[in-house]
Design an enzyme around this catalytic site. Structure first.
Site, short mmCIF file in Angstrom:
data_model
loop_
_atom_site.label_atom_id
_atom_site.label_comp_id
_atom_site.label_asym_id
_atom_site.label_seq_id
_atom_site.Cartn_x
_atom_site.Cartn_y
_atom_site.Cartn_z
N GLY A 132 -6.16 2.69 6.19
CA GLY A 132 -7.00 1.63 5.64
C GLY A 132 -7.22 1.69 4.14
N ASN A 147 1.58 -9.80 3.28
CA ASN A 147 1.88 -8.41 3.66
C ASN A 147 2.14 -7.60 2.41
OD1 ASN A 147 2.55 -6.21 5.41
ND2 ASN A 147 4.73 -6.64 5.12
N HIS A 181 4.34 -4.20 1.30
CA HIS A 181 5.43 -3.36 1.80
C HIS A 181 5.75 -2.29 0.75
CE1 HIS A 181 8.96 -2.32 4.11
NE2 HIS A 181 9.66 -2.31 2.99
N THR A 196 6.81 -14.42 7.24
CA THR A 196 7.52 -15.38 8.09
C THR A 196 7.94 -14.64 9.36
OG1 THR A 196 9.61 -14.82 7.05
CG2 THR A 196 8.39 -16.68 6.10
C1 GRF Z 1 1.07 1.17 3.11
O1 GRF Z 1 2.03 2.00 2.53
C2 GRF Z 1 1.60 -0.23 3.24
O2 GRF Z 1 2.47 -0.60 2.23
C3 GRF Z 1 2.34 -0.18 4.55
O3 GRF Z 1 1.55 0.64 5.37
C4 GRF Z 1 0.81 1.55 4.57
C5 GRF Z 1 -0.64 1.37 4.94
O4 GRF Z 1 -1.48 2.30 4.29
N1 GRF Z 1 2.56 -1.52 5.06
P1 GRF Z 1 -3.05 2.11 4.37
O5 GRF Z 1 -3.43 2.11 5.84
O6 GRF Z 1 -3.41 0.86 3.69
O7 GRF Z 1 -3.61 3.32 3.67
#
Ligand code: GRF
Length: 229
Positions: free
Chosen positions: A19, A115, A117, A149
């Site tokens: 989180g 999102n 990534h 998407t």
């Molecule tokens: C992050 O690296 C994000 O890019 C990926 O999942 C991870 C989540 O980390 N999609 P957190 O739970 O926000 O610390």
């Protein structure tokens, strides 16, 4: 996205783990940099740290939605959709949500799901962005925010930030540096939506000119930020 510039965005965050990206939204909102509030957090993992963090931060609705045994993706997503529609968020933010969303769900909230990534898309899609960046021998790593998407990690890119891979980097070290960028990029992207500065043209997200965050947040050493930061 049509938003009234004087109104704060209502954010629904979907998270499955630590989180920290959700936290970055809560923090920037508290600091007054972000014209948006997290009004709902939904998790598929009710035991995950993101749940307590959301509660501690006073998020008005925190919902644990674990999948039922044998439940299809479509059935799960229909329940998720119901919970989200009840809160009427302006934007749904996937912040480490470890489920693939069905096409019907993506269609229902088209243009309103964001999102983050941990790689420079369109390279290194999927669950191991950092590992794949290292294994691919890429010399630049980074993170990407994009609209969601039905195709995994494939929607219009909004913002990116990059940094050089160091010869001594392992997955943990690189992930930690990229995470610092993520914590800037995600709230920054949401703020662009709040300012109604994102336009889609032929499937490409364009960022309209406007105020920047460059003077407000500590930049990560050596990082390069795309237009709009
Ligand atoms: C992050 O690296 C994000 O890019 C990926 O999942 C991870 C989540 O980390 N999609 P957190 O739970 O926000 O610390």
């Amino acid at each position: 996205m049509a938003t009234d510039a004087s109104r704060r965005l209502r954010l629904a965050v979907l998270a499955s783990g630590r989180g920290s990206n959700m936290d970055s939204l809560l923090q920037k909102s508290r600091e007054g940099l972000l014209d948006a509030d997290v009004t709902l957090v939904v998790t598929d993992k009710p035991e995950a740290p993101c749940v307590q963090k959301a509660r501690d931060a006073g998020v008005p609705a925190v919902v644990g939605l674990p999948p039922e045994t044998g439940e299809s993706r479509t059935a799960y997503d229909a329940r998720l959709q119901e919970d989200l529609e009840a809160e009427a968020p302006d934007l749904i933010v996937l912040a480490g949500f470890m489920r693939i969303l069905s096409p019907a769900f993506c269609d229902a909230f088209s243009g309103r799901i964001l999102n983050i990534h941990p790689a420079l898309l369109p390279s290194f899609k999927g669950a191991h962005g950092i590992r794949d960046t290292l294994r691919g021998g890429a010399k630049l790593a980074g993170c990407t925010t994009h609209l969601v998407t039905a195709d995994l990690d494939d929607g219009p890119i909004v913002l990116q930030a990059a940094l050089a891979v160091r010869p001594e980097d392992d997955e943990d070290a690189l992930a930690a540096r990229v995470l610092r960028l993520e914590h800037q990029l995600l709230p920054r992207t949401v703020q662009l939506f709040a300012e109604d500065r994102i336009r889609l043209e032929d499937g490409i997200a364009r960022v309209a000119p406007g105020p920047s965050w460059k003077d407000h947040v500590e930049t990560v050493e050596g990082a390069i930020y795309s237009e709009g930061f």
